[in-house]
Design a protein around this motif. Structure first.
Motif, PDB file in Angstrom:
ATOM      1  N   UNK A  48      36.601   6.288  -9.256  1.00 12.50           N
ATOM      2  CA  UNK A  48      37.317   5.458  -8.278  1.00 12.50           C
ATOM      3  C   UNK A  48      38.663   6.100  -7.933  1.00 12.50           C
ATOM      4  N   UNK A  49      39.335   6.646  -8.939  1.00 14.76           N
ATOM      5  CA  UNK A  49      40.604   7.345  -8.710  1.00 14.76           C
ATOM      6  C   UNK A  49      40.411   8.540  -7.779  1.00 14.76           C
ATOM      7  N   UNK A  50      39.348   9.322  -7.980  1.00 15.68           N
ATOM      8  CA  UNK A  50      39.071  10.469  -7.103  1.00 15.68           C
ATOM      9  C   UNK A  50      38.827  10.022  -5.659  1.00 15.68           C
ATOM     10  N   UNK A  51      38.125   8.928  -5.484  1.00 16.89           N
ATOM     11  CA  UNK A  51      37.896   8.390  -4.134  1.00 16.89           C
ATOM     12  C   UNK A  51      39.225   7.994  -3.496  1.00 16.89           C
ATOM     13  N   UNK A  52      40.081   7.330  -4.261  1.00 12.69           N
ATOM     14  CA  UNK A  52      41.400   6.947  -3.737  1.00 12.69           C
ATOM     15  C   UNK A  52      42.244   8.144  -3.363  1.00 12.69           C
ATOM     16  N   UNK A  53      42.211   9.192  -4.183  1.00 14.76           N
ATOM     17  CA  UNK A  53      42.976  10.406  -3.899  1.00 14.76           C
ATOM     18  C   UNK A  53      42.476  11.073  -2.623  1.00 14.76           C
ATOM     19  N   UNK A  54      41.157  11.123  -2.473  1.00 13.85           N
ATOM     20  CA  UNK A  54      40.582  11.731  -1.263  1.00 13.85           C
ATOM     21  C   UNK A  54      40.954  10.922  -0.018  1.00 13.85           C
ATOM     22  N   UNK A  55      40.884   9.603  -0.101  1.00 12.91           N
ATOM     23  CA  UNK A  55      41.282   8.765   1.037  1.00 12.91           C
ATOM     24  C   UNK A  55      42.753   9.022   1.372  1.00 12.91           C
ATOM     25  N   UNK A  56      43.588   9.142   0.353  1.00 13.09           N
ATOM     26  CA  UNK A  56      45.010   9.407   0.564  1.00 13.09           C
ATOM     27  C   UNK A  56      45.208  10.743   1.284  1.00 13.09           C
ATOM     28  N   UNK A  57      44.556  11.793   0.786  1.00 11.14           N
ATOM     29  CA  UNK A  57      44.738  13.131   1.365  1.00 11.14           C
ATOM     30  C   UNK A  57      44.200  13.234   2.787  1.00 11.14           C
TER      31      UNK A  57
END
Length: 172
Positions: A48-57
């Motif tokens: 879930x953290x990786x998904x959030x980071x990708x959405x942020x970037x």
């Protein structure tokens, strides 16, 4: 005063997406289903953290900042510092294209084309082009033509968030 150019709808939806992902990560960290143990929760939090980071970037960080010194173009994973003297041209149309004096072309994702923008006669691209051209000096004061390009994935804040989520998952 620098002017920041973004796609307002994409930016807003991405911020909402990051907030939703953060809430999901917290729910995973704080809830402990009967059949679940720590070895199940930590991989879920990391995904879930990786998904959030990708959405942020991809959705939140891309922008063009127009200042007196030049342009700052932030793509998904790369940041460009472009002094006015290094800029050959900026073209609008279906997508915005920034051409440097060495012939290199940068296409910022915040000014990219889409079917909807083409049907609406590219208002975002025209607005961004007008904002850049309004600030662009006829004769730049700064003679430096050095364009700085660097990878920009913002690892420190997101690694700190990951550590915090794992600590919360382990403690609670």
């Amino acid at each position: 005063m620098p002017v920041t150019l973004r796609r307002p709808t994409s930016y807003a939806l991405s911020v909402v997406g990051v907030v939703i992902v953060a809430l999901v990560a917290l729910l995973i960290a704080f809830t402990e289903p009967a059949a679940s143990d720590l070895s199940d929760q930590i991989p879920q939090v990391v995904v879930v953290w990786l998904v959030g980071w990708l959405i942020w970037l991809v959705g939140v960080t891309p922008r063009i900042v127009v200042s007196d010194e030049g342009l700052l173009v932030v793509n998904w994973f790369v940041r460009w510092d472009i002094p006015w003297a290094a800029l050959r041209s900026v073209r609008g149309g279906r997508a915005l294209a920034i051409t440097l004096i060495d012939g290199q072309e940068i296409k910022p994702p915040v000014a990219g084309g889409s079917m909807v923008s083409t049907l609406a006669k590219n208002p975002t691209q025209r607005r961004m082009l007008a904002a850049i051209e309004a600030r662009r000096p006829a004769m730049p004061d700064i003679t430096s033509t050095e364009v700085k390009r660097r990878i920009d994935v913002q690892p420190i804040p997101f690694l700190a968030v990951l550590v915090l989520l794992i600590v919360v998952t382990v403690v609670f």
